[in-house]
Design a protein around this motif. Structure first.
Motif, PDB file in Angstrom:
ATOM      1  N   ASN A  38       0.831  -1.215   0.000  1.00 49.76           N
ATOM      2  CA  ASN A  38       0.000   0.000   0.000  1.00 49.76           C
ATOM      3  C   ASN A  38       0.865   1.265   0.000  1.00 49.76           C
ATOM      4  N   VAL A  39       2.056   1.170   0.577  1.00 39.97           N
ATOM      5  CA  VAL A  39       2.967   2.314   0.552  1.00 39.97           C
ATOM      6  C   VAL A  39       3.437   2.589  -0.873  1.00 39.97           C
ATOM      7  N   ILE A  40       3.820   1.521  -1.543  1.00 41.05           N
ATOM      8  CA  ILE A  40       4.272   1.678  -2.928  1.00 41.05           C
ATOM      9  C   ILE A  40       3.128   2.169  -3.810  1.00 41.05           C
ATOM     10  N   ALA A  41       1.956   1.586  -3.590  1.00 43.02           N
ATOM     11  CA  ALA A  41       0.795   1.963  -4.395  1.00 43.02           C
ATOM     12  C   ALA A  41       0.497   3.451  -4.244  1.00 43.02           C
ATOM     13  N   GLN A  42       0.547   3.926  -3.020  1.00 36.84           N
ATOM     14  CA  GLN A  42       0.313   5.358  -2.796  1.00 36.84           C
ATOM     15  C   GLN A  42       1.380   6.201  -3.448  1.00 36.84           C
ATOM     16  N   ARG A  43       2.640   5.830  -3.198  1.00 38.67           N
ATOM     17  CA  ARG A  43       3.744   6.623  -3.715  1.00 38.67           C
ATOM     18  C   ARG A  43       3.718   6.666  -5.238  1.00 38.67           C
ATOM     19  N   GLN A  44       3.340   5.568  -5.846  1.00 35.24           N
ATOM     20  CA  GLN A  44       3.342   5.530  -7.306  1.00 35.24           C
ATOM     21  C   GLN A  44       1.965   5.797  -7.905  1.00 35.24           C
ATOM     22  N   ASP A  45       1.008   6.109  -7.043  1.00 35.23           N
ATOM     23  CA  ASP A  45      -0.330   6.505  -7.508  1.00 35.23           C
ATOM     24  C   ASP A  45      -0.974   5.436  -8.400  1.00 35.23           C
ATOM     25  N   VAL A  46      -1.056   4.249  -7.830  1.00 37.58           N
ATOM     26  CA  VAL A  46      -1.587   3.094  -8.567  1.00 37.58           C
ATOM     27  C   VAL A  46      -2.552   2.359  -7.644  1.00 37.58           C
ATOM     28  N   SER A  47      -3.580   1.772  -8.196  1.00 36.04           N
ATOM     29  CA  SER A  47      -4.515   0.974  -7.413  1.00 36.04           C
ATOM     30  C   SER A  47      -3.793  -0.177  -6.719  1.00 36.04           C
ATOM     31  N   GLU A  48      -4.013  -0.288  -5.422  1.00 33.15           N
ATOM     32  CA  GLU A  48      -3.307  -1.316  -4.661  1.00 33.15           C
ATOM     33  C   GLU A  48      -3.709  -2.719  -5.104  1.00 33.15           C
ATOM     34  N   ASN A  49      -5.006  -2.890  -5.308  1.00 29.61           N
ATOM     35  CA  ASN A  49      -5.497  -4.195  -5.752  1.00 29.61           C
ATOM     36  C   ASN A  49      -4.851  -4.636  -7.064  1.00 29.61           C
ATOM     37  N   TYR A  50      -4.730  -3.672  -7.949  1.00 33.51           N
ATOM     38  CA  TYR A  50      -4.158  -3.994  -9.242  1.00 33.51           C
ATOM     39  C   TYR A  50      -2.669  -4.292  -9.112  1.00 33.51           C
ATOM     40  N   LEU A  51      -2.018  -3.524  -8.270  1.00 29.62           N
ATOM     41  CA  LEU A  51      -0.591  -3.724  -8.062  1.00 29.62           C
ATOM     42  C   LEU A  51      -0.308  -5.102  -7.450  1.00 29.62           C
ATOM     43  N   GLU A  52      -1.258  -5.592  -6.676  1.00 30.47           N
ATOM     44  CA  GLU A  52      -1.109  -6.938  -6.122  1.00 30.47           C
ATOM     45  C   GLU A  52      -0.967  -7.973  -7.227  1.00 30.47           C
ATOM     46  N   GLN A  53      -1.778  -7.809  -8.247  1.00 29.94           N
ATOM     47  CA  GLN A  53      -1.699  -8.743  -9.369  1.00 29.94           C
ATOM     48  C   GLN A  53      -0.354  -8.638 -10.065  1.00 29.94           C
ATOM     49  N   VAL A  54       0.124  -7.423 -10.173  1.00 25.39           N
ATOM     50  CA  VAL A  54       1.418  -7.206 -10.805  1.00 25.39           C
ATOM     51  C   VAL A  54       2.527  -7.853  -9.977  1.00 25.39           C
TER      52      VAL A  54
END
Lengths: 155, 155
Positions: A38-54
DNA sequence: ATAAAAACTTATCGAAATAGTAGGGATTAG
DNA sequence: CTAATCCCTACTATTTCGATAAGTTTTTAT
């Protein structure tokens, strides 16, 4: 009647772009400590759920490791100088090539000519760059850029 | 909530590939005479109906001209040395760039860093190739390749 | 004048990819 | 125990792709 041949990739979807941003974020803060998604998702302005898949893909490819549970997170599986851009993009985007390597028969002359003299040539230029560039290289350049940015304020 | 950003292109769809094959076909037989589309479609093993749509774009872009009616067909609008690969691909695939030029605000540092140090760098390598290469260059190389092929039979 | 050849146009379509959203389950630190 | 976090899977709306199909228009040849 005719074989359906889809898009030959050298596209960059959000998977590749978000993923590279995220793993570079990890490399910039490379300390040996895991960072929660969630820290990375916020910092990179990306959906956390989606980033999980990545990150699920990045993990399967052995580029990151995860620490489960509270205070868990992700970290690089190797040192930044051991991870090339190509490894990241290949994991996330699949085969990055303008030539369809699965289809080498029944090509018209013009087709195989273009494969050899144009698409392969472009492919190798790109490969030269992404194979030669590691996360560490990017981190260095990133830090140099930010340093020279702040110098401006002091002039 | 968040802007939807689609795939950043540097993909090659059939439009670009079929179109380049077809226009190179025209360049190889460049005589100042028009060639009907069904001939090109057969020679390049492409659906004629689909190729019509591709040529509609090439025509609007001023790369080919058409002669209507019986005995009509298509021919290059300029000499082969005046048409670069880039012109053809840009017409058929739109903006070929790994950087989304429409979105320059609200980028994270990592994002704009990657745009500058990675994607733009790759873009310019590709552009160097496709801007420098004309249809005439390809025709020359194509003919050289075919000559050296037939030499093999005589050895 | 008519028929054929060819460019041109538009509509429709199924399949695949894209970019998520949603929600629950498993694991672990505190 | 509980909160944080990874993990997994299913669903979905939209877009793109690669055609197919069926006409209309223009021109040449007979």
């Amino acid at each position: 009647m005719r074989l359906i041949k889809r898009v030959i990739k050298l596209k960059m979807s959000t998977k590749g772009r978000y993923g590279l941003r995220a793993i570079l974020d990890l490399a910039i803060r490379y300390t040996g400590e895991q960072i929660p998604l969630n820290v990375i998702a916020q910092r990179q302005d990306v959906s956390e759920n989606y980033l999980e898949q990545v990150f699920s893909i990045l993990k399967k490819s052995g580029l990151v490791i995860s620490v489960k549970g509270s205070q868990g997170g992700y970290m690089l599986a190797k040192r930044p100088e051991q991870i090339t851009i190509k490894m990241v993009l290949q994991a996330l985007e699949g085969d990055i090539s303008l030539v369809d390597s699965s289809n080498t028969t029944d090509l018209t002359d013009v087709q195989s000519f273009l494969n050899t003299y144009l698409w392969n040539r472009i492919d190798s230029e790109i490969n030269m760059i992404i194979e030669a560039t590691t996360l560490e290289d990017l981190v260095h350049e990133y830090q140099t850029m930010n340093e020279s940015d702040s110098i401006i304020y002091y002039i």
